[in-house]
Design a protein around this motif. Structure first.
Motif, short mmCIF file in Angstrom:
data_model
loop_
_atom_site.label_atom_id
_atom_site.label_comp_id
_atom_site.label_asym_id
_atom_site.label_seq_id
_atom_site.Cartn_x
_atom_site.Cartn_y
_atom_site.Cartn_z
N LEU A 862 0.03 4.33 87.47
CA LEU A 862 1.43 4.12 87.13
C LEU A 862 1.99 5.33 86.39
O LEU A 862 3.16 5.70 86.56
CB LEU A 862 1.56 2.86 86.29
CG LEU A 862 2.93 2.16 86.28
CD1 LEU A 862 3.41 1.86 87.69
CD2 LEU A 862 2.85 0.88 85.47
N ASP A 863 1.15 5.94 85.59
CA ASP A 863 1.56 7.14 84.87
C ASP A 863 1.88 8.27 85.85
O ASP A 863 2.87 8.99 85.71
CB ASP A 863 0.44 7.56 83.92
CG ASP A 863 0.87 8.65 82.95
OD1 ASP A 863 2.07 8.70 82.63
OD2 ASP A 863 0.02 9.44 82.55
N TYR A 864 1.04 8.42 86.88
CA TYR A 864 1.30 9.44 87.89
C TYR A 864 2.57 9.12 88.68
O TYR A 864 3.34 10.02 89.04
CB TYR A 864 0.10 9.56 88.85
CG TYR A 864 -1.05 10.34 88.28
CD1 TYR A 864 -0.90 11.66 87.87
CD2 TYR A 864 -2.32 9.76 88.16
CE1 TYR A 864 -1.97 12.38 87.35
CE2 TYR A 864 -3.39 10.47 87.65
CZ TYR A 864 -3.21 11.79 87.24
OH TYR A 864 -4.27 12.50 86.73
N VAL A 865 2.80 7.83 88.94
CA VAL A 865 4.04 7.43 89.62
C VAL A 865 5.24 7.84 88.78
O VAL A 865 6.24 8.35 89.29
CB VAL A 865 4.05 5.90 89.86
CG1 VAL A 865 5.41 5.45 90.35
CG2 VAL A 865 2.98 5.52 90.88
N ALA A 866 5.13 7.63 87.45
CA ALA A 866 6.23 7.99 86.55
C ALA A 866 6.51 9.49 86.57
O ALA A 866 7.64 9.92 86.35
CB ALA A 866 5.90 7.55 85.13
N ARG A 867 5.49 10.27 86.87
CA ARG A 867 5.68 11.73 86.92
C ARG A 867 6.21 12.19 88.27
O ARG A 867 6.41 13.39 88.49
CB ARG A 867 4.36 12.43 86.62
CG ARG A 867 3.82 12.14 85.24
CD ARG A 867 2.60 12.99 84.97
NE ARG A 867 1.62 12.27 84.17
CZ ARG A 867 0.40 12.73 83.91
NH1 ARG A 867 0.04 13.89 84.39
NH2 ARG A 867 -0.42 12.03 83.18
N GLY A 868 6.38 11.25 89.19
CA GLY A 868 6.99 11.59 90.47
C GLY A 868 6.02 11.94 91.56
O GLY A 868 6.41 12.47 92.60
N LEU A 869 4.72 11.66 91.39
CA LEU A 869 3.74 12.01 92.42
C LEU A 869 3.77 10.99 93.56
O LEU A 869 3.99 9.80 93.34
CB LEU A 869 2.33 12.06 91.82
CG LEU A 869 1.90 13.40 91.20
CD1 LEU A 869 2.73 13.71 89.96
CD2 LEU A 869 0.42 13.37 90.85
N SER A 870 3.52 11.47 94.75
CA SER A 870 3.41 10.59 95.91
C SER A 870 2.03 9.95 95.93
O SER A 870 1.14 10.33 95.17
CB SER A 870 3.61 11.39 97.20
OG SER A 870 2.52 12.28 97.38
N ASN A 871 1.85 8.98 96.84
CA ASN A 871 0.54 8.33 96.94
C ASN A 871 -0.56 9.34 97.26
O ASN A 871 -1.66 9.28 96.71
CB ASN A 871 0.57 7.26 98.03
CG ASN A 871 1.33 6.02 97.57
OD1 ASN A 871 1.86 5.99 96.46
ND2 ASN A 871 1.38 5.01 98.42
N ILE A 878 -6.86 11.63 91.41
CA ILE A 878 -7.92 10.75 90.89
C ILE A 878 -9.10 10.64 91.86
O ILE A 878 -10.01 9.84 91.64
CB ILE A 878 -7.36 9.35 90.57
CG1 ILE A 878 -6.85 8.65 91.83
CG2 ILE A 878 -6.27 9.42 89.53
CD1 ILE A 878 -6.39 7.22 91.59
N ARG A 879 -9.05 11.43 92.95
CA ARG A 879 -10.16 11.57 93.88
C ARG A 879 -10.51 10.25 94.57
O ARG A 879 -11.66 9.80 94.55
CB ARG A 879 -11.39 12.13 93.16
CG ARG A 879 -11.14 13.53 92.59
CD ARG A 879 -12.34 14.06 91.86
NE ARG A 879 -12.09 15.38 91.30
CZ ARG A 879 -12.96 16.08 90.57
NH1 ARG A 879 -14.15 15.57 90.31
NH2 ARG A 879 -12.64 17.27 90.09
N VAL A 880 -9.50 9.63 95.13
CA VAL A 880 -9.71 8.43 95.95
C VAL A 880 -8.88 8.58 97.22
O VAL A 880 -8.09 9.53 97.35
CB VAL A 880 -9.29 7.14 95.21
CG1 VAL A 880 -10.11 6.95 93.96
CG2 VAL A 880 -7.80 7.16 94.87
#
Length: 924
Positions: A862-871, A878-880
Motif C-alpha cells: 500500500l505504501d508503494y501504491v501511495a508513491r504511485g508505483l504500478s503493479n 519486493i521481488r514477487v
C-alpha cells in the motif's frame, strides 16, 4: 481442586509464572571501553521511531547498547531492555516480556507504572501492544526499548506485531532492534518516512585508540603503535577478535610475532579457540566449560547440579579473573552466561567429544530448574533431553493451576511445544487444553479437543473417575455457554452442581455461572435470585478476577434480559469498578461487563457515559469478549458513530464484528450485526443495500424452528425485527404487523420485558405506517409504560419521524396516556429536536479495525501504491510476480471495504500519509 494424581496437592510443584528478570537488563561487562564514536552514530536515531543495528556475532552489539542505555538514562529517558532467546518465539510470551521491559523502564526512571503495563493473562497478545502504546503516550518523558538478539525470533506474528507497534508509536517511543540479521518486518516503510536509522558492523569496529584502551584494560599492558596496527589489520576491529587476542598475546611480542599468531584472516574462530584459548584452560575446567555449555544462563548451584561437583564457585572466579568469555547477568553476581561465540564453540565441541553426556546434562538442568519452580526452563531442558514424558508431566501438574488463575495462554503455549504423543495419554492436560481454548474464545477448537477426550474415555483409553466426571461436565458447560447453547449450558451447569463439587471450587463456580446464563434465557429469573442468595458465589478478594467478573456479569445479564435495567447497571458497575482496580481498564476482565453497560446507558441516552465505557476498548472486546457483551459493545459503538454522522465507520464496526462472529460460529451475533447493518442502510435511504443484506440474513437464519427456546429466541427476535424494518422501509408495513405481534407474544412469554418494549415501538411504527393510527397509539402506550419506569429514551428517538408523530398525537390526547406521565412524553418529544452528536471522548478511538489488520506485507504494498508505483513496479521492488501483487491488493480492498487504490491508501495508511491526496497514483 482435587487432583486425580496420587500425589497429594501439597506435594505438587507450584507454578510461579514469573519472567526471567535477568533478561530485563544487559549483561554486566567487566572490561568495557567507552565507544564515543559509536555512541555518536546512535544519537540521530532518537529523532526517529526505529534504530536497527545488524552485525555478525562478536562485534560488541550488546556491550555498545548497554553503554547507550546508561547514557540515555542519564539524559532522562526511560530505557527498557530485553535480551531475547529462542524460547521467546511466542507472541504472547514476547508481549509479556515487552510489557515487563517497559515496566522496568518506568521503575528505573522513577515513574509510576501505568496500569496498562500490568500483565493480563486473558488479554490477547495484540492488546498488550495497544496497552504499551497508550501507556507510553501518557508518559511525560521519552521511552526507549532495546530488543537485543531480535533475530532469534522467527514468528511472523511477532514481526507483524512489532511492525504495528512501530507504525502507531507515539512521538516519545523509540525502538532499538539489534541482531545478526535484519528483522522480518519491512524496514522500507520506515526508511521512506525518515523514521529509520540503520547501522551495521562498520559502526562497531574498534579504532586504534579503542583497541589500545581495551587491550590495556584487560591485560594491564599497553601496545605499541605498530602492534596496534597489526592487531587491527588482523581483527578488522572485531571486538571478539580483540578479546581473543588479549588472552593469547603478550605486549612484549614483536609485531611480526603478532602477525604470525593472529589467524583471524585465515582460520575459523573454532580453530583459534582450540589453538590459543582452550589449551590454556586446565583439564578439569575444560570439562566444566563443556558440561555447562548446555545452559543459557548459569548460577553456582545450577552448575554444581549439572556437573556433579562443588567447585563451581571457584571455577567462576578463575574464569572471571582471566576474562574468559563469562559475563555476569545481574548486579549480585548470581547469574552468568557465556559469550555467544564461546557458547557456540563449547556446544559444538561437547556434541563432538561427549555426545553421550548431552541428554543427561539437560536432564540434570531440568530437574534443578523444576526444584526451583522455574518451569519454563525446566520444560525446555526436559525436551532437549528427549524426556518429553517428564516435560508433559510437569506441564500437566501445573496446567489447571494456571487455568484457574486465568493464565490460559501459557497453557496453550506449552501444549503447542509438546509432541502430540506426549499429550495424548494425559487426561488432565487435555482437559486443561480444552479449558484454555474455551476461555480464549476458541470454542470450536475446544469442542474438538473435548470430543476427542470423551471418545478416548468411551473406548477405555483414558480413565473416568468422579473427579474427572465433574470436570468434564464443567468444561462442557463452559463451552456450551460460550458457544451460545444456552439450553445445554443450563443442563450441564445443573449437572455440575448436582455432582456436589467442593464449595468455592473452580468447578462449582463454572457450574453456577453457566446455570445462571441458561436460566436467563429460560425465564428462570426467580431461580437466579435464589442461587444468588443460597449458593457460594466464590467472589472474595482472592478469587481470580476474570472468573469473578464473568460470574457477576451473568447475574447482570439475567437482570438485563428480564428488563430490570437499573438493577442490572448497579450490578455491572460494581464489578467493573473492581475489575478496573484489580486488572486495569484495558483488561479482558474489565471489558466483559462494558458491552451490557454501554447498551443500557445508550438506551438512557447517557452518551457521555457510553463514550467513556467504549473508548479505546474495541480491539480488546473483539478478541476477548464472549458473545453477549460483544453484541452490546459493537452495536452500541456503531450507533454512537452513526449519531456523529460517521456512517462508513458504523458499517465497518458491524462488518468487522460479524467477521469475528463468523469465525467463532456465533449465529446470534451474526444476525445482530446484519440486523444493525440493515438499520443503518434504511436510515441512510439505501433500501437496495438493506434488501441485499436482508437476503443474506434470510439465508443465514433459515426457517423458523418448531419451538423457540433459549437464547435462540433473541436470535429469532432480531431476525424478525430486521425483516419487519425492511418491510416498513419498502412500503409494506401491513405485512410487518402480524409478524411483530407474533414475536412479541413469544418474548412476553419468556419474561423479556425490555425486548417486548422494543418490539412495541417497532409495532407502533408499522401500524402507523399502515394507516392504523389508533392501534399505533395503543402499541406505543405499552412501550411508554415500561419505558417510563426504566428510563428508556433511545428506542423511541431512534425509531424516527413516525414515532415522533405518534408521541405528538399522544400529547394531544392526555386521557389516552393513562399511567404514563405527560412530562415523560414531552421529554421524549423534545429529544427529537436535540441535535445528535457523538461525545468528544470517542473521537480518539483507534483506527478502524480492518485497517489495523493489514499485514506488514500489505502495508508495504500500500505504501508503494501511495508513491504511485504500478503493479509491475511494486512486484520488482519486493521481488514477487505481478499476479501476487494483484492478489495482495484484492485482499487489501476486501479488508478496507474500498473499491479503488486511492480509497485504499487513504483508509489503510491514514494519518501516516497526509500527502497521499497530492500524489498521482499510477494504474497498471
Amino acid at each position: 481442586m482435587t487432583q486425580s494424581s496420587p500425589v497429594a496437592a501439597a506435594q505438587l510443584p507450584q507454578w510461579r509464572p514469573a519472567l526471567i528478570l535477568t533478561k530485563l537488563a544487559p549483561p554486566r561487562t567487566r572490561h568495557y571501553i567507552h565507544r564515543e564514536r559509536s555512541i555518536g552514530l546512535l544519537r540521530p536515531g532518537m529523532e526517529r521511531k526505529l534504530t536497527v543495528l545488524v552485525a555478525p556475532a562478536g562485534f560488541g552489539k550488546t556491550s555498545l547498547l548497554s553503554e547507550w542505555k546508561k547514557v540515555l538514562a542519564q539524559e532522562g529517558c526511560a530505557v527498557g531492555w530485553l535480551s531475547i532467546d529462542r524460547d521467546d518465539d511466542d507472541l504472547f510470551q514476547f508481549g509479556a516480556y515487552l510489557l515487563a521491559a517497559a515496566r522496568e523502564a518506568c521503575t528505573q526512571a522513577g515513574e509510576p507504572i501505568p496500569c496498562g503495563l500490568k500483565p493480563d493473562p486473558l488479554a490477547p497478545a495484540d492488546t498488550m501492544f495497544a496497552e504499551l502504546l497508550n501507556a507510553v503516550l501518557a508518559l511525560p518523558r521519552q521511552m526507549v526499548l532495546v530488543l537485543d538478539d531480535f533475530d532469534r525470533l522467527a514468528s511472523p506474528a511477532i514481526h507483524e506485531a512489532v511492525f504495528r507497534l512501530l507504525r502507531y508509536a507515539p512521538e516519545n517511543l523509540h525502538l532499538l532492534v539489534a541482531g545478526r540479521g535484519e528483522p522480518g518486518f519491512p524496514l522500507s516503510y520506515f526508511e521512506a518516512r525518515g523514521q529509520l536509522l540503520k547501522l551495521d558492523a562498520e559502526a562497531l569496529r574498534f579504532d586504534s585508540a579503542e583497541a589500545q584502551a581495551f587491550f590495556s584494560a584487560v591485560s594491564g599492558h599497553a601496545l605499541s603503535a605498530a602492534q596496534i596496527e597489526v592487531l587491527l589489520r588482523a581483527t578488522e576491529g572485531w571486538a571478539a577478535g580483540l578479546q581473543l587476542a588479549t588472552f593469547a598475546l603478550s605486549a612484549t611480542d614483536k609485531p611480526d610475532v603478532f602477525a604470525e599468531r593472529l589467524p583471524f584472516a585465515r582460520r575459523s574462530v573454532e580453530a583459534y579457540l582450540n589453538e590459543n584459548v582452550f589449551v590454556h584452560v586446565p583439564e578439569p575446567l575444560q570439562t566444566f566449560l563443556l558440561q555447562t555449555s548446555v545452559l543459557d544462563r548459569m548460577s553456582v548451584p545450577l552448575c554444581d547440579a549439572v556437573t556433579g561437583s562443588s567447585e563451581s564457585h571457584a571455577t567462576f572466579e578463575w574464569l572471571m579473573a582471566r576474562n574468559l568469555f563469562v559475563r555476569p547477568l545481574d548486579a549480585e553476581g548470581q547469574w552468568y552466561r557465556y559469550h555467544a561465540l564461546f557458547a557456540e564453540y563449547l556446544r559444538k565441541r561437547l556434541v563432538r567429544e561427549r555426545p553421550h553426556e548431552v541428554a543427561e546434562l539437560h536432564r540434570r538442568a531440568s530437574e534443578w530448574f523444576a526444584a526451583q519452580s522455574l518451569w519454563q526452563e525446566a520444560v525446555r531442558h526436559a525436551l532437549a533431553a528427549g524426556d518429553v514424558d517428564r516435560a508433559a508431566g510437569w506441564v500437566e501438574q501445573c496446567a489447571m493451576t494456571l487455568v484457574e488463575a486465568s493464565d490460559v495462554r501459557t497453557v496453550l503455549s506449552w501444549v503447542a511445544k509438546l509432541p502430540p504423543e506426549a499429550v495424548h495419554g494425559r487426561l488432565r492436560l487435555r482437559l486443561a487444553q480444552a479449558w484454555a481454548l474455551a476461555l480464549t474464545m476458541q470454542t470450536v477448537a475446544a469442542k474438538a479437543v473435548l470430543q476427542a477426550v470423551e471418545d478416548d474415555i468411551g473406548h477405555g483409553r483414558l480413565p473416568l473417575t468422579e473427579v474427572v466426571r465433574v470436570e468434564l461436565q464443567a468444561v462442557t458447560a463452559l463451552i456450551a455457554g460460550l458457544s451460545d447453547e444456552s439450553e445445554l449450558s443450563l443442563e450441564m451447569g445443573r449437572k455440575v452442581l448436582a455432582l456436589g463439587p467442593d464449595t468455592g471450587s473452580w468447578e462449582e463456580g463454572i457450574g453456577l455461572t453457566t446455570q445462571i446464563f441458561g436460566l436467563s434465557y429460560a425465564a428462570g429469573f426467580d431461580e437466579v435470585e435464589r442461587l444468588r442468595r443460597t449458593l457460594t458465589l466464590n467472589t472474595g478478594a482472592d478469587t481470580p478476577i476474570y472468573a469473578k467478573v464473568y460470574r457477576q456479569s451473568m447475574v447482570g445479564l439475567s437482570l438485563f434480559v428480564e428488563g430490570r435495567l437499573g438493577e442490572a447497571v448497579q450490578t455491572l458497575e460494581d464489578v467493573l469498578r473492581e475489575s478496573n482496580a484489580r486488572a486495569g481498564r484495558q483488561s479482558a476482565a474489565s471489558v466483559l461487563p462494558v458491552g451490557y453497560l454501554a447498551a443500557i446507558h445508550y438506551e438512557w441516552n447517557d452518551l457521555d457515559r457510553v463514550a467513556e465505557l467504549l473508548d479505546e476498548r474495541l480491539e480488546m472486546a473483539l478478541q476477548s469478549c464472549s458473545l453477549g457483551p460483544l453484541i452490546g459493545f459493537c452495536v452500541t459503538l456503531a450507533r454512537l458513530r452513526l449519531l456523529a454522522g460517521k456512517q462508513d465507520e458504523a458499517y465497518r464496526i458491524v462488518e468487522d464484528a460479524e467477521a469475528v462472529a463468523r469465525s467463532r460460529q456465533w449465529l446470534r451475533m451474526q444476525v445482530a450485526c446484519k440486523a444493525e447493518a440493515i438499520r443503518i442502510s434504511i436510515g441512510a435511504g439505501d433500501i437496495g443495500r438493506a434488501a441485499r443484506i436482508g437476503h443474506d440474513l434470510d439465508g443465514l437464519v433459515g426457517q423458523k424452528p418448531a419451538t423457540l427456546r433459549g437464547s435462540y429466541l433473541e436470535t429469532w427476535q432480531r431476525f424478525q425485527v430486521a425483516h419487519c424494518r425492511l418491510l416498513v422501509g419498502r412500503g409494506r408495513p401491513a405485512l410487518a404487523v402480524p409478524i411483530l405481534q407474533g414475536v412479541q407474544a413469544e418474548v412476553r412469554a419468556a419474561g423479556m420485558q425490555y425486548l417486548s418494549a422494543q418490539i412495541s415501538v417497532m409495532l407502533a411504527v408499522a401500524l402507523h405506517s399502515a394507516g392504523q393510527r389508533a392501534e399505533a397509539v395503543q402499541a406505543m402506550r405499552a412501550a411508554l409504560t415500561y419505558g417510563q419506569a426504566n428510563g428508556l429514551q433511545r428506542v423511541f428517538l431512534d425509531a424516527g419521524p413516525a414515532a415522533r408523530e405518534i408521541l405528538d398525537a399522544l400529547c394531544l390526547q392526555q386521557d389516552r396516556l393513562a399511567e404514563v406521565e405527560p412530562w415523560y412524553v414531552r421529554r421524549l418529544c423534545a429529544g427529537f429536536d436535540a441535535p445528535a452528536s457523538e461525545p468528544d471522548a470517542a473521537d480518539d478511538q483507534a483506527e478502524p479495525v480492518a485497517a489495523s489488520r493489514l499485514s506488514a506485507r500489505e502495508v508495504e504494498i500500500l505504501d508503494y501504491v501511495a508513491r504511485g508505483l504500478s503493479n509491475k513496479e511494486i512486484a520488482r521492488a519486493i521481488r514477487v510476480a505481478p499476479e501476487t501483487v494483484k492478489w495482495h491488493l484484492k485482499n487489501i480492498f476486501e479488508k478496507l471495504k474500498v473499491n479503488s487504490r486511492i480509497q485504499a491508501v487513504r483508509s489503510g495508511l491514514g494519518r501516516d500519509l497526509p500527502r497521499v491526496a497530492e500524489r498521482p497514483v499510477a494504474r497498471s
